[in-house]
Design a protein around this motif. Structure first.
Motif, PDB file in Angstrom:
ATOM      1  N   LYS A  45      -7.292  14.465  -3.973  1.00 25.96           N
ATOM      2  CA  LYS A  45      -6.886  15.653  -3.236  1.00 25.96           C
ATOM      3  C   LYS A  45      -5.908  16.411  -4.112  1.00 25.96           C
ATOM      4  O   LYS A  45      -5.725  16.093  -5.277  1.00 25.96           O
ATOM      5  CB  LYS A  45      -6.211  15.255  -1.920  1.00 25.96           C
ATOM      6  N   THR A  46      -5.277  17.429  -3.560  1.00 24.21           N
ATOM      7  CA  THR A  46      -4.249  18.136  -4.309  1.00 24.21           C
ATOM      8  C   THR A  46      -3.128  17.163  -4.620  1.00 24.21           C
ATOM      9  O   THR A  46      -2.597  16.511  -3.727  1.00 24.21           O
ATOM     10  CB  THR A  46      -3.700  19.316  -3.489  1.00 24.21           C
ATOM     11  N   GLU A  47      -2.804  17.053  -5.877  1.00 26.90           N
ATOM     12  CA  GLU A  47      -1.764  16.120  -6.300  1.00 26.90           C
ATOM     13  C   GLU A  47      -0.413  16.749  -5.998  1.00 26.90           C
ATOM     14  O   GLU A  47       0.112  17.530  -6.778  1.00 26.90           O
ATOM     15  CB  GLU A  47      -1.948  15.787  -7.776  1.00 26.90           C
ATOM     16  N   SER A  48       0.134  16.401  -4.843  1.00 23.64           N
ATOM     17  CA  SER A  48       1.397  16.967  -4.372  1.00 23.64           C
ATOM     18  C   SER A  48       2.324  15.843  -3.949  1.00 23.64           C
ATOM     19  O   SER A  48       1.932  14.674  -3.892  1.00 23.64           O
ATOM     20  CB  SER A  48       1.136  17.902  -3.191  1.00 23.64           C
ATOM     21  N   LYS A  49       3.562  16.216  -3.621  1.00 22.40           N
ATOM     22  CA  LYS A  49       4.524  15.225  -3.140  1.00 22.40           C
ATOM     23  C   LYS A  49       4.023  14.575  -1.857  1.00 22.40           C
ATOM     24  O   LYS A  49       4.136  13.357  -1.677  1.00 22.40           O
ATOM     25  CB  LYS A  49       5.887  15.888  -2.916  1.00 22.40           C
ATOM     26  N   ARG A  50       3.428  15.346  -0.965  1.00 30.45           N
ATOM     27  CA  ARG A  50       2.891  14.813   0.298  1.00 30.45           C
ATOM     28  C   ARG A  50       1.807  13.772   0.032  1.00 30.45           C
ATOM     29  O   ARG A  50       1.770  12.706   0.638  1.00 30.45           O
ATOM     30  CB  ARG A  50       2.339  15.948   1.149  1.00 30.45           C
ATOM     31  N   PHE A  51       0.903  14.079  -0.899  1.00 31.44           N
ATOM     32  CA  PHE A  51      -0.190  13.169  -1.224  1.00 31.44           C
ATOM     33  C   PHE A  51       0.336  11.859  -1.813  1.00 31.44           C
ATOM     34  O   PHE A  51      -0.081  10.767  -1.429  1.00 31.44           O
ATOM     35  CB  PHE A  51      -1.172  13.834  -2.188  1.00 31.44           C
ATOM     36  N   ILE A  52       1.290  11.961  -2.752  1.00 36.23           N
ATOM     37  CA  ILE A  52       1.837  10.758  -3.387  1.00 36.23           C
ATOM     38  C   ILE A  52       2.582   9.898  -2.373  1.00 36.23           C
ATOM     39  O   ILE A  52       2.455   8.676  -2.363  1.00 36.23           O
ATOM     40  CB  ILE A  52       2.725  11.139  -4.585  1.00 36.23           C
ATOM     41  N   LEU A  53       3.318  10.526  -1.478  1.00 37.20           N
ATOM     42  CA  LEU A  53       4.017   9.771  -0.439  1.00 37.20           C
ATOM     43  C   LEU A  53       3.017   9.069   0.481  1.00 37.20           C
ATOM     44  O   LEU A  53       3.245   7.933   0.896  1.00 37.20           O
ATOM     45  CB  LEU A  53       4.941  10.685   0.361  1.00 37.20           C
ATOM     46  N   SER A  54       1.887   9.701   0.755  1.00 35.67           N
ATOM     47  CA  SER A  54       0.869   9.048   1.591  1.00 35.67           C
ATOM     48  C   SER A  54       0.259   7.846   0.873  1.00 35.67           C
ATOM     49  O   SER A  54      -0.085   6.846   1.502  1.00 35.67           O
ATOM     50  CB  SER A  54      -0.215  10.042   2.008  1.00 35.67           C
ATOM     51  N   VAL A  55       0.135   7.923  -0.455  1.00 32.56           N
ATOM     52  CA  VAL A  55      -0.375   6.785  -1.227  1.00 32.56           C
ATOM     53  C   VAL A  55       0.616   5.626  -1.153  1.00 32.56           C
ATOM     54  O   VAL A  55       0.228   4.481  -0.926  1.00 32.56           O
ATOM     55  CB  VAL A  55      -0.649   7.183  -2.693  1.00 32.56           C
ATOM     56  N   VAL A  56       1.899   5.906  -1.320  1.00 35.47           N
ATOM     57  CA  VAL A  56       2.925   4.861  -1.225  1.00 35.47           C
ATOM     58  C   VAL A  56       2.875   4.196   0.150  1.00 35.47           C
ATOM     59  O   VAL A  56       2.981   2.974   0.268  1.00 35.47           O
ATOM     60  CB  VAL A  56       4.339   5.432  -1.489  1.00 35.47           C
ATOM     61  N   GLY A  57       2.678   4.982   1.183  1.00 34.06           N
ATOM     62  CA  GLY A  57       2.637   4.450   2.547  1.00 34.06           C
ATOM     63  C   GLY A  57       1.439   3.565   2.823  1.00 34.06           C
ATOM     64  O   GLY A  57       1.458   2.764   3.748  1.00 34.06           O
ATOM     65  N   ARG A  58       0.378   3.699   2.042  1.00 31.88           N
ATOM     66  CA  ARG A  58      -0.824   2.885   2.249  1.00 31.88           C
ATOM     67  C   ARG A  58      -0.791   1.562   1.499  1.00 31.88           C
ATOM     68  O   ARG A  58      -1.685   0.737   1.672  1.00 31.88           O
ATOM     69  CB  ARG A  58      -2.067   3.668   1.818  1.00 31.88           C
ATOM     70  N   ILE A  59       0.205   1.340   0.665  1.00 32.49           N
ATOM     71  CA  ILE A  59       0.260   0.101  -0.115  1.00 32.49           C
ATOM     72  C   ILE A  59       0.834  -1.009   0.760  1.00 32.49           C
ATOM     73  O   ILE A  59       1.950  -0.919   1.249  1.00 32.49           O
ATOM     74  CB  ILE A  59       1.118   0.286  -1.383  1.00 32.49           C
ATOM     75  N   PHE A  60       0.039  -2.054   0.972  1.00 35.57           N
ATOM     76  CA  PHE A  60       0.455  -3.205   1.782  1.00 35.57           C
ATOM     77  C   PHE A  60       0.761  -4.354   0.830  1.00 35.57           C
ATOM     78  O   PHE A  60      -0.125  -4.929   0.220  1.00 35.57           O
ATOM     79  CB  PHE A  60      -0.646  -3.586   2.766  1.00 35.57           C
ATOM     80  N   ASP A  61       2.030  -4.666   0.695  1.00 36.73           N
ATOM     81  CA  ASP A  61       2.487  -5.719  -0.219  1.00 36.73           C
ATOM     82  C   ASP A  61       3.679  -6.423   0.418  1.00 36.73           C
ATOM     83  O   ASP A  61       4.819  -6.243  -0.014  1.00 36.73           O
ATOM     84  CB  ASP A  61       2.864  -5.090  -1.564  1.00 36.73           C
ATOM     85  N   PRO A  62       3.451  -7.246   1.448  1.00 35.44           N
ATOM     86  CA  PRO A  62       4.569  -7.819   2.215  1.00 35.44           C
ATOM     87  C   PRO A  62       5.480  -8.753   1.427  1.00 35.44           C
ATOM     88  O   PRO A  62       6.647  -8.877   1.762  1.00 35.44           O
ATOM     89  CB  PRO A  62       3.886  -8.555   3.359  1.00 35.44           C
ATOM     90  N   ILE A  63       4.991  -9.403   0.372  1.00 33.36           N
ATOM     91  CA  ILE A  63       5.876 -10.298  -0.378  1.00 33.36           C
ATOM     92  C   ILE A  63       6.258  -9.736  -1.746  1.00 33.36           C
ATOM     93  O   ILE A  63       6.881 -10.412  -2.541  1.00 33.36           O
ATOM     94  CB  ILE A  63       5.286 -11.718  -0.507  1.00 33.36           C
ATOM     95  N   GLY A  64       5.909  -8.487  -2.023  1.00 32.01           N
ATOM     96  CA  GLY A  64       6.396  -7.797  -3.211  1.00 32.01           C
ATOM     97  C   GLY A  64       5.761  -8.168  -4.533  1.00 32.01           C
ATOM     98  O   GLY A  64       6.348  -7.940  -5.581  1.00 32.01           O
ATOM     99  N   ILE A  65       4.565  -8.712  -4.500  1.00 38.10           N
ATOM    100  CA  ILE A  65       3.911  -9.102  -5.749  1.00 38.10           C
ATOM    101  C   ILE A  65       3.588  -7.879  -6.617  1.00 38.10           C
ATOM    102  O   ILE A  65       3.632  -7.944  -7.831  1.00 38.10           O
ATOM    103  CB  ILE A  65       2.643  -9.933  -5.457  1.00 38.10           C
ATOM    104  N   LEU A  66       3.307  -6.769  -5.981  1.00 35.60           N
ATOM    105  CA  LEU A  66       2.990  -5.546  -6.729  1.00 35.60           C
ATOM    106  C   LEU A  66       4.225  -4.728  -7.077  1.00 35.60           C
ATOM    107  O   LEU A  66       4.115  -3.625  -7.599  1.00 35.60           O
ATOM    108  CB  LEU A  66       2.024  -4.680  -5.917  1.00 35.60           C
ATOM    109  N   GLY A  67       5.400  -5.260  -6.795  1.00 36.55           N
ATOM    110  CA  GLY A  67       6.650  -4.539  -7.014  1.00 36.55           C
ATOM    111  C   GLY A  67       6.793  -3.894  -8.384  1.00 36.55           C
ATOM    112  O   GLY A  67       7.129  -2.717  -8.483  1.00 36.55           O
TER     113      GLY A  67
END
Length: 107
Positions: free
Chosen positions: A4-26
């Protein structure tokens, strides 16, 4: 990632979709969070397109993200839970920089 349009809103939505409860992808996700910090510091509007330097950081991160599906981490830590343990060691490491910090514990 859908393009989509690479904007602050889009990047924040990507961060919100990352499920990493124990922080392995930190270590990987912190790059994206630092990019968001840059966007906030520069006062970029929610829906405006990214500047070329920031767009390059985003494109580099998103190209690296495609390889994350290949990571497999076993969740079973002890070989035989019925076996009595004689000792257990815990090792903790931490580090910090101007933009981030991290800590990890090993059993």
């Amino acid at each position: 990632m859908s393009r989509k349009t690479e904007s602050k809103r889009f990047i924040l939505s990507v961060v919100g979709r990352i499920f990493d409860p124990i922080g392995i992808l930190g270590p990987f996700v912190i790059k994206l969070k630092c990019l968001l910090q840059d966007l906030w510091t520069l006062g970029v509007d929610w829906d405006s397109e990214l500047q070329p330097k920031l767009r390059h950081k985003w494109q580099q991160w998103s190209s690296e993200a495609e390889g994350l599906t290949e990571i497999k981490i076993p969740r079973f830590y002890l070989v035989d839970v019925d076996q009595e343990l004689s000792s257990v060691d815990i090792h903790c490491f931490s580090d910090t920089s101007k933009s981030a910090y991290g800590t990890i514990l090993y059993l």
